[in-house]
Design a protein around this motif. Structure first.
Motif, PDB file in Angstrom:
ATOM      1  N   GLU A  33       0.843  -1.194   0.000  1.00 34.81           N
ATOM      2  CA  GLU A  33       0.000   0.000   0.000  1.00 34.81           C
ATOM      3  C   GLU A  33       0.876   1.240   0.000  1.00 34.81           C
ATOM      4  N   LEU A  34       0.520   2.186  -0.858  1.00 35.67           N
ATOM      5  CA  LEU A  34       1.286   3.418  -1.002  1.00 35.67           C
ATOM      6  C   LEU A  34       0.419   4.614  -0.620  1.00 35.67           C
ATOM      7  N   ALA A  35       1.069   5.661  -0.122  1.00 40.19           N
ATOM      8  CA  ALA A  35       0.348   6.852   0.310  1.00 40.19           C
ATOM      9  C   ALA A  35      -0.345   7.532  -0.870  1.00 40.19           C
ATOM     10  N   GLU A  36      -1.503   8.094  -0.584  1.00 40.10           N
ATOM     11  CA  GLU A  36      -2.220   8.858  -1.591  1.00 40.10           C
ATOM     12  C   GLU A  36      -1.483  10.161  -1.854  1.00 40.10           C
ATOM     13  N   GLY A  37      -1.510  10.610  -3.107  1.00 43.86           N
ATOM     14  CA  GLY A  37      -0.878  11.878  -3.461  1.00 43.86           C
ATOM     15  C   GLY A  37      -1.695  13.055  -2.947  1.00 43.86           C
ATOM     16  N   ARG A  38      -1.071  14.202  -2.874  1.00 43.27           N
ATOM     17  CA  ARG A  38      -1.735  15.430  -2.428  1.00 43.27           C
ATOM     18  C   ARG A  38      -1.556  16.488  -3.510  1.00 43.27           C
ATOM     19  N   GLY A  39      -2.489  17.445  -3.539  1.00 45.19           N
ATOM     20  CA  GLY A  39      -2.390  18.547  -4.469  1.00 45.19           C
ATOM     21  C   GLY A  39      -3.501  18.515  -5.502  1.00 45.19           C
ATOM     22  N   PRO A  41      -5.390  17.501  -9.022  1.00 47.32           N
ATOM     23  CA  PRO A  41      -5.532  16.166  -9.617  1.00 47.32           C
ATOM     24  C   PRO A  41      -4.353  15.736 -10.495  1.00 47.32           C
ATOM     25  N   VAL A  42      -3.840  16.615 -11.312  1.00 43.77           N
ATOM     26  CA  VAL A  42      -2.707  16.265 -12.180  1.00 43.77           C
ATOM     27  C   VAL A  42      -1.476  15.929 -11.338  1.00 43.77           C
ATOM     28  N   GLU A  43      -1.262  16.701 -10.290  1.00 47.85           N
ATOM     29  CA  GLU A  43      -0.109  16.470  -9.406  1.00 47.85           C
ATOM     30  C   GLU A  43      -0.298  15.175  -8.617  1.00 47.85           C
ATOM     31  N   ILE A  44      -1.506  14.905  -8.171  1.00 50.93           N
ATOM     32  CA  ILE A  44      -1.786  13.657  -7.446  1.00 50.93           C
ATOM     33  C   ILE A  44      -1.429  12.461  -8.328  1.00 50.93           C
ATOM     34  N   LYS A  45      -1.918  12.455  -9.562  1.00 48.24           N
ATOM     35  CA  LYS A  45      -1.647  11.346 -10.482  1.00 48.24           C
ATOM     36  C   LYS A  45      -0.149  11.199 -10.727  1.00 48.24           C
ATOM     37  N   ARG A  46       0.551  12.322 -10.886  1.00 49.37           N
ATOM     38  CA  ARG A  46       1.993  12.271 -11.138  1.00 49.37           C
ATOM     39  C   ARG A  46       2.729  11.665  -9.948  1.00 49.37           C
TER      40      ARG A  46
END
Length: 151
Positions: A33-39, A41-46
């Motif tokens: 399991e990996l942490a969810e991105g923040r920011g 939507p484009v930054e989260i996906k990146r």
């Protein structure tokens, strides 16, 4: 085999269901399991894409869980798993976060698999994938868990 997924799941029915089927496989299905991105939507996906790709073992056969992936039936999935096992590479199933998988993950993927056209919660998709992997194993080993045809 390993599932590499965005998000850390708390205890609950979805986690218990995943654990039940993961433990039935030999060797057991692993979960990273990996942490969810923040920011934005484009930054989260990146960010999530970078984490997913970094979590892949060297030489892994990556299967992106994507709505545009192939949608085999259970027998077809068993044939795919058998083919992929023959590659002698670690098989890793990648499940993105709420924003989905970035194009870099899809480009890195060796295969794309879909659980169907319906949208499923990510934690439920984990359990459904684990059950289908167990079912594929049962088909390949001749275990009576899977029944062909309709009753």
């Amino acid at each position: 085999m390993r599932v590499i997924a965005i998000g850390r799941q708390r205890q609950g029915p979805e986690a218990e269901l995943f654990a039940r089927y993961a433990a039935r496989l030999r060797p057991a299905l692993e979960l990273t399991e990996l942490a969810e991105g923040r920011g934005a939507p484009v930054e989260i996906k990146r960010r999530e894409a970078a984490s997913l790709i970094a979590a892949l073992p060297t030489g892994a056969f990556a299967v992106a869980m994507d709505q545009d992936g192939t949608t085999p039936d259970s027998q077809g999935l068993a044939r795919l798993i058998d083919q992929w096992n023959g590659l002698s590479r670690p098989i890793c199933f990648l499940i993105g976060g709420t924003e989905g998988l970035d194009a870099t993950v899809l480009a890195r993927a060796d295969a794309k698999l879909s659980l169907g056209r319906l949208t499923w919660p990510h934690y439920l998709a984990r359990a459904m994938l684990a059950e289908q992997l167990y079912r594929a194993h049962a088909i390949l080993t001749g275990h009576p868990y899977h029944r062909d045809g309709r009753p």
